[in-house]
Design a protein around this motif. Structure first.
Motif, short mmCIF file in Angstrom:
data_model
loop_
_atom_site.label_atom_id
_atom_site.label_comp_id
_atom_site.label_asym_id
_atom_site.label_seq_id
_atom_site.Cartn_x
_atom_site.Cartn_y
_atom_site.Cartn_z
N THR B 157 75.43 65.48 -103.97
CA THR B 157 76.13 64.29 -103.49
C THR B 157 77.58 64.28 -104.00
OG1 THR B 157 74.02 63.19 -103.73
CG2 THR B 157 75.89 61.77 -103.26
N LEU B 158 77.72 64.60 -105.30
CA LEU B 158 79.07 64.59 -105.88
C LEU B 158 79.99 65.60 -105.21
CD1 LEU B 158 78.26 64.25 -109.71
CD2 LEU B 158 79.35 62.55 -108.25
N SER B 159 79.40 66.69 -104.71
CA SER B 159 80.23 67.74 -104.11
C SER B 159 80.99 67.21 -102.88
CB SER B 159 79.37 68.95 -103.73
OG SER B 159 78.50 68.60 -102.67
N PHE B 160 80.45 66.19 -102.22
CA PHE B 160 81.15 65.61 -101.06
C PHE B 160 82.44 64.91 -101.48
CE2 PHE B 160 76.70 65.63 -99.46
CZ PHE B 160 76.91 66.55 -98.44
N PHE B 161 82.48 64.53 -102.78
CA PHE B 161 83.68 63.85 -103.28
C PHE B 161 84.55 64.81 -104.11
CE2 PHE B 161 80.19 60.81 -102.87
CZ PHE B 161 80.76 59.89 -102.00
N GLY B 162 84.21 66.07 -104.03
CA GLY B 162 84.99 67.07 -104.77
C GLY B 162 84.77 67.02 -106.27
N VAL B 163 83.64 66.45 -106.70
CA VAL B 163 83.35 66.33 -108.15
C VAL B 163 82.22 67.29 -108.51
CG1 VAL B 163 82.66 64.74 -110.00
CG2 VAL B 163 83.98 63.89 -108.06
N GLY B 164 82.29 67.80 -109.73
CA GLY B 164 81.18 68.60 -110.27
C GLY B 164 81.34 70.08 -109.95
N PRO B 165 80.28 70.88 -110.11
CA PRO B 165 78.94 70.45 -110.51
C PRO B 165 78.85 70.11 -112.00
CG PRO B 165 79.02 72.84 -110.28
CD PRO B 165 80.37 72.34 -109.89
N ILE B 166 78.03 69.13 -112.31
CA ILE B 166 77.84 68.70 -113.69
C ILE B 166 76.56 69.34 -114.23
CG2 ILE B 166 77.33 66.69 -115.15
CD1 ILE B 166 79.08 65.05 -113.18
N PRO B 167 76.62 69.97 -115.40
CA PRO B 167 75.40 70.58 -115.97
C PRO B 167 74.52 69.51 -116.61
CG PRO B 167 77.27 70.98 -117.41
CD PRO B 167 77.80 70.19 -116.26
N TRP B 168 73.82 68.74 -115.80
CA TRP B 168 73.09 67.57 -116.30
C TRP B 168 72.17 67.88 -117.47
CZ3 TRP B 168 75.01 63.17 -114.74
CH2 TRP B 168 75.63 63.08 -113.49
N THR B 169 71.41 68.96 -117.36
CA THR B 169 70.49 69.25 -118.47
C THR B 169 70.87 70.55 -119.19
OG1 THR B 169 69.01 70.32 -116.88
CG2 THR B 169 68.50 68.04 -117.50
N GLY B 170 71.96 71.17 -118.78
CA GLY B 170 72.34 72.45 -119.37
C GLY B 170 73.37 72.34 -120.49
N ASP B 171 74.01 71.20 -120.58
CA ASP B 171 75.02 71.00 -121.62
C ASP B 171 74.51 69.91 -122.56
OD1 ASP B 171 78.04 71.06 -122.48
OD2 ASP B 171 77.54 68.94 -122.19
N ALA B 172 74.73 70.11 -123.87
CA ALA B 172 74.15 69.18 -124.86
C ALA B 172 74.54 67.73 -124.59
CB ALA B 172 74.57 69.61 -126.25
N MET B 173 75.83 67.51 -124.32
CA MET B 173 76.30 66.14 -124.15
C MET B 173 75.68 65.51 -122.89
SD MET B 173 78.66 63.90 -122.72
CE MET B 173 79.96 64.80 -121.88
N TRP B 174 75.71 66.27 -121.80
CA TRP B 174 75.15 65.74 -120.55
C TRP B 174 73.64 65.59 -120.62
CZ3 TRP B 174 77.73 63.09 -117.27
CH2 TRP B 174 79.08 63.34 -117.05
N ALA B 175 73.01 66.50 -121.35
CA ALA B 175 71.54 66.42 -121.47
C ALA B 175 71.16 65.15 -122.24
CB ALA B 175 71.01 67.65 -122.19
N ARG B 176 71.92 64.86 -123.29
CA ARG B 176 71.66 63.61 -124.04
C ARG B 176 71.89 62.40 -123.14
NH1 ARG B 176 74.74 65.01 -129.65
NH2 ARG B 176 73.08 66.19 -130.60
N PHE B 177 72.97 62.48 -122.39
CA PHE B 177 73.28 61.38 -121.47
C PHE B 177 72.11 61.18 -120.50
CE2 PHE B 177 74.76 60.28 -117.21
CZ PHE B 177 75.36 59.05 -117.44
N SER B 178 71.60 62.30 -119.96
CA SER B 178 70.54 62.22 -118.95
C SER B 178 69.27 61.58 -119.50
CB SER B 178 70.20 63.62 -118.42
OG SER B 178 71.36 64.24 -117.95
#
Lengths: 446, 312
Positions: B157-178
Motif C-alpha cells: 500500500t505504501l508503495s503507491f505513495f512512494g514510501v518504503g519498503p519498511i522492514p517491519w519485522t526485519g529491523d530491531a526498531m521497526w520490529a519493536r514498533f510492530s
C-alpha cells in the motif's frame, strides 16, 4: 419391588462353581492379548503420508495382538516439543515418541537404550550416516531408533532456467539425473558469484538469516565448509579462529546479494520465495517444490534439488534426522521395540518414503537409492540427488561437532546466524567474536 | 443407680445437640456459606495456579538436568547474561509503552463512545471490542501477513505513495514498533470498555456544578472525570501491566523474539530457553523473574487505591 436375597451358602456355592468353571475353561487368546501401546508420531506435512505409518502399525498390531493408539502430533507451533517436555516432566506418556534432531540427547536420561534394536537394523540396512550417530548415540548407548519419517536434507533447490540465464550455471549438468555429480566447479566461490548475478538479474537467492532451523542449517553447513566450529568436540570454545572469520567474511558478502529482509525470515519464507518465482535458489528439502507442483506448476517444472557447494574444508549438507524413542518409564517396552523393528524394515521404510513423495530420507547406507527419487517429476530426476546417493557430500548438522547438549544451545539460540547478521550490519569482527564466545561459555552450563 | 447410668448418656446427648446446633449455626452464617460456595474456585486456583507456581519455584532451583539443587544459581547465571538484561529492558519498554498507549487510546475512545447517542452506542461498542474478543493468536496471524518481510500488505500500500519498503519485522526498531502496535490494537478495547463503565458512573450533577463554576472542557476532565475514574484507571493499568508483561502470543507469532533477540520478552525468552533449548530450570527462572517486578508495581498501585479509599 421384590428382592431376592442371596444366602451365605448360596454365595459360597456360586463362587466355587464359577472358580471351577474358570480354572477348567480352555485359554482363549483375546484380540489384544499382548497389551496396549500408545504412539506419538510426527504429523507429516505431506497429505496421505501418515497413512503409510498407520498401515504398517496396524498390520503389526494385528499380528502381535497388541492394541495400539496413534496420535499424530504436529511440529507446527512446537506442539511436538511441548509434548515431549510435558511427558518428560510427568514421567508418563506415549510408549513410542517421535523426537526431532536434538531431543534424544536432551532427554537421554529418560530414554530406554535401543542398542538391541538399532544394531540389528544396522546389519540389515547398512551403516547410518554420521549425523545420526552423533545425534542418536551417547556413550555407546543408542538413545532412540532412527526414523525415516521426517528426516531430511536441506540442500539447494535451484531454478534450472534462472540459474542458466543469470549465472550461466547448468545445475542439471552439475547433478545429472541417474549419474554421479560432476560438481567440482560447484564451490562457495561459484555460489557467491551466482548469488551476485542472480541478485543483479532480479531473482536473488532466498537464504534466510532468521532464528529458525532452515536459516541455522544453511549457516551451519557453510561454517563447516570453512572448517569453522564455535565449540569443538571436547567442549572447548573455538570461536576466535581464522575459519570462523572466513565464514563471517563469506556471509557478509553473501548477505549483500540476498533480499534485504532475510534477517526476519522463518522456515516458510524461503519456500514462499521459490514458489512465488522471485528467487533462483533456496536451501530446503523438496517441500517447496512439492507445494509448487500443486500451486505453481510452471515453477515446479524448473526446480532441481542438488548438492551443496564445496568450501575449503569440504562439501557439507545439513541432515536433520527424526528418531523414535521409548521412555524408560514406558509400560510396554518390548512391544515398542518390536514395533520399531517392524517400522525399520526396508520394505516398510520404502512404503513410508513413497507415501511422502520422496521427502523422507532414511539414514541407512543401503536405502539412499530407492526408485522413488529416480522417478519423481516434474522434471524427471529432480530428486535424484536429494538423498545423496553418491555420498558426494558430508551430511552434518549445524553446531556439530560440539557435544550435543552444547550444540543444541548454539543451534536453538541461532548463534551462527546472529553472528552473520551482526557482522553484516557493521559490528566489528572482534566484537562479534567476543559476543559469540560469551554466548558459548554460557551454553556450557550443565 | 438408674440416674447414675443415665446421666452420662444425658450429658452425651446434650453435647451432641450442642455440636449439632453449633454446626447448624455455623452453616447458617453468611460467611460460611460464602466460603463453601467459593471453595470449588479456591480448590481450582490451588490446583491450577498455586501448585504450578510452587512447582516453577522448585524447578528454578535445579540444575539443567534437574538432578541437583542449585539454590539461586540459575538467577546468578542469568544476571551475568547480556541477553537477559536485554530481555529485561525490552519487557519494560514493551509493557510500559503498550500500557500507556492503550490507556490513552482507551480513554479517548471511551469519551467518543460515551458521547454517541444511546441508540447507536451499542453498535459502536460491539465493533470496537472486536480486536479484544478475537483470540490474539488468530488476529496476530493476520498482522503477520500485513507485516510479512517479503510480501507485506502495508508496504504494498505504501508503495503507491512512494514510501518504503519498511522492514517491519526485519529491523530491531521497526520490529519493536510492530509488536507494540499489535499489543495496543488488541488491548485498547479493554481499557475503552472499563473507562466507559467508569464514565457512565460519574454523576451528571458534578459536570453541571463544574459548568456553573465556569469550568472549560479540559478543567472538567482534569478536576471531575479523572478524579472520579482514578481507581478504575489504576486497577485497569495494573491488570493490563501484568497481562502485557506476561504476553507471549503476539511476540512469538510476529517476530519470535528476533531480529537478534531485540523483541524477546520474558515469556518468549523463557520458552526459547526452557522448551526449545530444553533447559527447563533456566526457563522457569526467567519466567519467575517477572514476579518481583510485577509485585512491586502491584504494591504501589494497590496501596494508592486503598489510601484513597480510606480518605473517601
Amino acid at each position: 419391588m421384590s428382592r431376592r436375597k442371596l444366602s451365605r451358602r448360596q454365595f459360597v456355592a456360586a463362587t466355587a462353581l464359577t472358580s471351577a468353571a474358570l480354572v477348567t475353561a480352555p485359554y482363549v487368546r483375546g484380540a489384544h492379548a499382548a497389551g496396549k501401546l500408545s504412539i506419538g508420531f510426527w504429523d507429516h506435512w505431506v497429505p496421505g503420508a501418515n497413512k503409510a505409518s498407520t498401515d504398517i502399525v496396524n498390520a503389526w498390531a494385528e499380528k502381535e495382538k497388541v492394541e495400539v493408539q496413534i496420535d499424530y502430533i504436529p511440529s507446527q507451533g512446537n506442539k511436538l516439543i511441548l509434548t515431549i517436555a510435558a511427558e518428560a516432566q510427568a514421567k508418563s506418556g506415549h510408549d513410542i515418541m517421535a523426537m526431532q534432531t536434538w531431543w534424544p540427547h536432551a532427554q537421554a536420561e529418560l530414554l530406554e537404550p535401543m542398542n538391541d534394536v538399532v544394531e540389528g537394523l544396522i546389519k540389515l540396512n547398512g551403516e547410518p550416516n554420521g549425523t545420526v550417530k552423533y545425534l542418536g548415540q551417547s556413550k555407546g548407548k543408542w538413545l532412540a531408533v532412527p526414523s525415516s519419517v521426517g528426516s531430511q536434507i536441506k540442500g539447494p533447490c535451484s531454478r534450472i532456467d534462472l540459474m542458466k540465464q543469470h549465472a550461466g550455471i547448468d545445475v542439471q549438468a552439475l547433478y545429472p539425473a541417474g549419474a554421479p555429480p560432476k560438481a567440482d566447479s560447484w564451490t562457495l566461490d561459484t555460489f557467491l558469484k551466482a548469488a551476485e548475478a542472480c541478485q543483479k538479474g532480479g531473482v536473488p537467492f532466498g537464504i534466510g538469516l532468521g532464528e529458525t532451523t532452515d536459516n541455522v542449517d544453511t549457516a551451519g553447513a557453510i561454517f563447516q565448509s570453512f572448517g569453522a566450529a564455535l565449540v569443538d568436540e571436547k567442549g572447548n570454545v573455538t570461536v576466535k579462529t581464522d575459519a570462523v572469520r572466513q565464514s563471517l567474511e563469506f556471509y557478509k558478502k553473501l548477505i549483500s546479494f540476498l533480499p534485504p529482509d532475510v534477517g526476519a525470515w522463518d522456515d516458510a519464507s524461503n519456500n514462499k520465495w521459490l514458489v512465488s518465482g522471485r528467487g533462483a535458489l533456496i536451501m530446503n528439502p523438496p517441500s517447496a517444490w512439492a507445494v509448487a507442483k500443486r500451486d505453481a506448476p510452471q515453477v515446479a517444472e524448473q526446480c532441481w534439488t542438488h548438492g551443496f557447494p564445496a568450501g575449503p574444508k569440504g562439501r557439507f549438507a545439513p541432515y536433520l534426522p527424526y528418531f523414535w524413542g521409548t521412555w524408560s518409564f514406558s509400560k510396554n517396552k518390548e512391544a515398542a521395540k518390536s514395533l520399531l523393528r517392524a517400522l525399520s524394515q526396508p520394505d516398510a521404510i520404502e512404503k513410508m518414503v513413497v507415501a511422502s513423495g520422496g521427502y523422507d530420507l532414511p539414514c541407512y547406507e543401503k536405502l539412499t537409492t530407492l526408485k522413488v527419487w529416480q522417478e519423481e517429476a516434474p522434471p524427471k530426476g529432480t530428486l535424484y540427488h536429494y538423498p545423496n546417493p553418491h555420498n558426494h557430500q558430508t551430511l552434518s548438522i549445524a553446531a556439530a561437532p560440539a557435544p550435543p547438549k552444547i550444540a543444541q544451545q548454539i543451534y536453538t539460540q541461532a548463534t551462527l546466524t546472529k553472528m552473520c547478521l551482526r557482522y553484516s550490519k557493521g559490528e566489528s569482527m572482534e566484537k562479534v567474536l567476543a559476543w559469540a564466545e560469551g554466548e558459548c561459555e554460557g551454553f556450557m552450563r550443565s | 443407680m438408674a440416674d447414675v447410668v443415665l446421666q452420662p448418656n444425658r450429658a452425651a446427648t446434650k453435647k451432641t445437640v450442642g455440636k449439632r446446633g453449633g454446626l447448624h449455626n455455623m452453616l447458617k452464617r453468611k460467611s460460611t456459606v460464602a466460603f463453601l460456595m467459593a471453595l470449588p474456585l479456591i480448590l481450582l486456583i490451588a490446583t491450577l495456579v498455586v501448585y504450578p507456581a510452587f512447582y516453577a519455584l522448585h524447578l528454578a532451583t535445579l540444575n539443567k538436568s534437574m538432578q541437583r539443587f542449585v539454590g539461586l544459581g540459575n538467577f546468578e547465571f542469568l544476571f551475568k547474561r547480556e541477553t537477559f538484561w536485554l530481555v529485561v529492558q525490552q519487557s519494560c519498554i514493551f509493557a510500559i509503552t503498550a500500557v500507556i498507549f492503550k490507556a490513552v487510546l482507551g480513554f479517548i475512545i471511551a469519551h467518543f463512545v460515551h458521547n454517541i447517542p444511546a441508540k447507536g452506542q451499542r453498535k459502536w461498542r460491539g465493533m470496537l471490542l472486536v480486536p479484544w474478543v478475537i483470540p490474539p493468536a488468530m488476529s496476530t496471524l493476520a498482522w503477520l501477513w500485513l507485516f510479512d518481510p517479503s510480501y507485506s500488505a502495508f508496504n504494498y500500500t505504501l508503495s503507491f505513495f512512494g514510501v518504503g519498503p519498511i522492514p517491519w519485522t526485519g529491523d530491531a526498531m521497526w520490529a519493536r514498533f510492530s509488536v507494540i502496535l499489535v499489543n495496543i490494537w488488541v488491548g485498547a478495547p479493554f481499557f475503552m470498555i472499563m473507562y466507559l463503565a467508569a464514565l457512565k458512573s460519574v454523576p451528571d450533577q458534578l459536570y453541571e456544578a463544574a459548568a456553573i463554576d465556569g469550568a472549560n472542557w479540559w478543567q472538567r476532565i482534569w478536576y471531575v472525570t479523572l478524579p472520579m475514574m482514578r481507581n478504575i484507571i489504576a486497577i485497569t493499568t495494573l491488570f493490563s501491566l501484568i497481562v502485557t508483561f506476561a504476553n507471549f502470543d503476539i511476540v512469538r507469532i510476529l517476530t519470535a523474539g528476533g531480529p537478534l533477540d531485540r523483541t524477546h520478552i520474558f515469556a518468549t525468552w523463557a520458552f526459547r530457553i526452557g522448551i526449545e533449548g530444553s533447559d527447563i530450570p533456566l526457563g522457569a527462572s526467567v519466567s519467575l523473574f517477572m514476579v518481583p517486578i510485577l509485585a512491586i508495581a502491584a504494591i504501589f498501585i494497590l496501596r494508592d487505591i486503598s489510601k484513597r479509599g480510606n480518605e473517601a
